[in-house]
Write an enzyme that holds these catalytic residues in place. Structure first.
Site, short mmCIF file in Angstrom:
data_model
loop_
_atom_site.label_atom_id
_atom_site.label_comp_id
_atom_site.label_asym_id
_atom_site.label_seq_id
_atom_site.Cartn_x
_atom_site.Cartn_y
_atom_site.Cartn_z
N GLU A 97 0.91 -1.17 -0.02
CA GLU A 97 0.05 -0.10 0.10
C GLU A 97 0.76 1.33 0.13
O GLU A 97 2.11 1.05 0.31
CB GLU A 97 -0.90 -0.05 1.36
CG GLU A 97 -2.42 -0.29 0.83
CD GLU A 97 -3.17 0.76 0.36
OE1 GLU A 97 -2.54 1.55 -0.21
OE2 GLU A 97 -4.46 0.75 0.37
N ASP A 98 0.34 2.41 -0.44
CA ASP A 98 0.88 3.65 -0.30
C ASP A 98 1.03 4.20 0.95
O ASP A 98 2.15 4.51 1.56
CB ASP A 98 0.46 4.58 -1.42
CG ASP A 98 -1.17 4.88 -1.47
OD1 ASP A 98 -1.90 4.27 -0.33
OD2 ASP A 98 -1.60 5.82 -2.16
N ASP A 101 -3.70 5.57 6.69
CA ASP A 101 -4.30 6.72 7.36
C ASP A 101 -5.23 6.35 8.27
O ASP A 101 -4.70 6.14 9.45
CB ASP A 101 -4.79 7.69 6.27
CG ASP A 101 -5.18 8.85 6.47
OD1 ASP A 101 -4.53 9.74 7.38
OD2 ASP A 101 -6.15 9.72 5.96
N THR A 102 -6.39 6.28 8.11
CA THR A 102 -7.48 5.88 9.02
C THR A 102 -7.20 4.39 9.47
O THR A 102 -7.64 3.90 10.60
CB THR A 102 -9.02 6.12 8.88
OG1 THR A 102 -9.19 5.45 7.68
CG2 THR A 102 -9.03 7.80 8.40
N GLY A 103 -6.85 3.89 8.57
CA GLY A 103 -7.02 2.31 8.50
C GLY A 103 -8.00 1.56 7.88
O GLY A 103 -8.07 0.34 7.77
N THR A 105 -8.86 1.41 4.66
CA THR A 105 -8.72 0.89 3.39
C THR A 105 -8.18 -0.65 3.74
O THR A 105 -8.37 -1.64 3.27
CB THR A 105 -7.96 1.71 2.50
OG1 THR A 105 -8.72 2.79 2.24
CG2 THR A 105 -7.73 0.92 1.20
N LEU A 106 -6.96 -0.55 4.54
CA LEU A 106 -6.04 -1.58 4.69
C LEU A 106 -7.11 -2.77 5.56
O LEU A 106 -6.98 -3.85 5.23
CB LEU A 106 -5.09 -1.35 5.71
CG LEU A 106 -4.07 -2.33 5.75
CD1 LEU A 106 -3.23 -2.43 4.51
CD2 LEU A 106 -3.00 -2.12 7.02
N LYS A 129 0.57 7.06 8.86
CA LYS A 129 0.13 8.30 9.55
C LYS A 129 -0.42 7.97 10.94
O LYS A 129 -1.85 7.94 10.98
CB LYS A 129 -0.61 9.04 8.90
CG LYS A 129 -0.14 10.06 7.91
CD LYS A 129 -1.41 11.07 7.55
CE LYS A 129 -1.01 11.61 6.14
NZ LYS A 129 -2.34 12.32 5.43
N ARG A 163 1.94 12.28 -8.66
CA ARG A 163 2.49 10.97 -8.57
C ARG A 163 4.14 10.83 -9.08
O ARG A 163 4.70 9.97 -8.63
CB ARG A 163 1.50 10.02 -9.43
CG ARG A 163 0.22 10.00 -8.53
CD ARG A 163 -0.58 8.71 -9.35
NE ARG A 163 -2.11 8.48 -9.08
CZ ARG A 163 -2.55 8.20 -8.11
NH1 ARG A 163 -1.99 7.81 -7.00
NH2 ARG A 163 -4.00 8.36 -8.24
P1 IMP Z 1 -7.18 5.02 4.95
O1 IMP Z 1 -8.42 4.22 4.32
O2 IMP Z 1 -7.90 6.20 5.53
O3 IMP Z 1 -6.34 4.38 5.72
O4 IMP Z 1 -6.57 5.75 3.66
C1 IMP Z 1 -6.01 5.16 2.76
C2 IMP Z 1 -5.90 5.94 1.46
O5 IMP Z 1 -6.10 7.27 1.65
C3 IMP Z 1 -4.67 5.87 0.86
O6 IMP Z 1 -4.64 4.51 0.06
C4 IMP Z 1 -4.67 6.85 0.09
O7 IMP Z 1 -5.19 6.54 -1.23
C5 IMP Z 1 -5.43 8.09 0.79
N1 IMP Z 1 -4.70 8.67 1.47
C6 IMP Z 1 -4.53 8.88 2.97
N2 IMP Z 1 -3.66 9.88 3.22
C7 IMP Z 1 -2.93 10.44 2.20
C8 IMP Z 1 -2.17 11.34 1.95
O8 IMP Z 1 -1.57 12.10 2.60
N3 IMP Z 1 -1.41 11.59 0.77
C9 IMP Z 1 -2.15 10.81 -0.51
N4 IMP Z 1 -3.21 10.15 -0.36
C10 IMP Z 1 -3.71 9.77 0.90
MG MG Z 2 -5.00 4.54 -1.95
#
Ligand code: IMP
Ligand code: MG
Length: 180
Positions: A97-98, A101-103, A105-106, A129, A163
């Site tokens: 994964e890139d 953030d909140t977790g 998606t993972l 993060k 990107r």
């Molecule tokens: P999560 O589900 O909140 O953990 O978010 C994960 C997805 O949000 C990542 O795969 C990114 O596509 C996007 N994302 C979250 N923070 C950033 C950031 O700082 N820059 C770019 N994309 C982000």
């Molecule tokens: Mg993403």
């Protein structure tokens, strides 16, 4: 493009070194396992391409693409644009994964892939993060922990752009405000 960057969070040299370290760890920890690298598009495309060349093990490569339903998506509610990872039954999957953030998606990814009966699932995120975590899930491998800034470059985008920057930078606040 570079004028929109407030500060460099991770330089090209730092990325190169860390990707080599992660590759060495993965090489050591996946001895004699049937490894599938599953890169998450589009954000992890660059990272996946570099990381795979630092893993000195036989491996298969696949890609998947999932969007969460908006930033307030419930955990596990993912829309799969490209449903990769079909051939993971009985294999060890390493999801690349890139950023976590909140977790959400993972968590959704691991849930979904788990239904396909892989031998194991581990996760590797270029960026973490932890300050923004809502779901108690942590990647097994992390490139860099970053502060609560919006990061772009080395695969990560804002509104589809940035990107192709070779480093990871924090976007200027006024650029974010202007666009969103
Ligand atoms: P999560 O589900 O909140 O953990 O978010 C994960 C997805 O949000 C990542 O795969 C990114 O596509 C996007 N994302 C979250 N923070 C950033 C950031 O700082 N820059 C770019 N994309 C982000
Ligand atoms: Mg993403």
């Amino acid at each position: 493009m570079r004028d929109d960057i407030d500060e460099i969070l991770v330089s090209e040299a730092q990325i190169r070194r860390r990707v080599a370290e992660l590759g060495a760890r993965i090489t050591a920890e996946y001895r004699s396992r049937d490894l599938v690298l599953l890169g998450m598009l589009n954000g992890a495309a660059v990272f996946t391409a570099d990381l795979m060349r630092r893993i000195d093990r036989p491996l298969r490569l696949d890609f998947a693409a999932a969007d969460s339903y908006g930033r307030r998506a419930e955990s596990g509610r993912l829309h799969w644009r490209l449903d990769g990872g079909a051939d993971i039954a009985g294999r060890h999957v390493l999801v690349v994964e890139d950023i976590v953030d909140t977790g959400k998606t993972l968590q959704g990814l691991v849930e979904r892939l788990g239904q396909r009966k892989p031998a194991g699932i581990r996760t590797c995120a270029l960026l973490n993060k932890p300050a923004r975590r809502e779901i108690p899930i942590d990647p097994d491998y992390v490139g860099f922990e970053i502060p609560d800034r919006f990061a772009v470059g080395y695969g990560l985008d804002f509104a589809g752009f940035y990107r192709n920057l070779p480093f990871i930078g924090a976007l200027k606040e006024d650029v974010i405000r202007r666009t969103s």
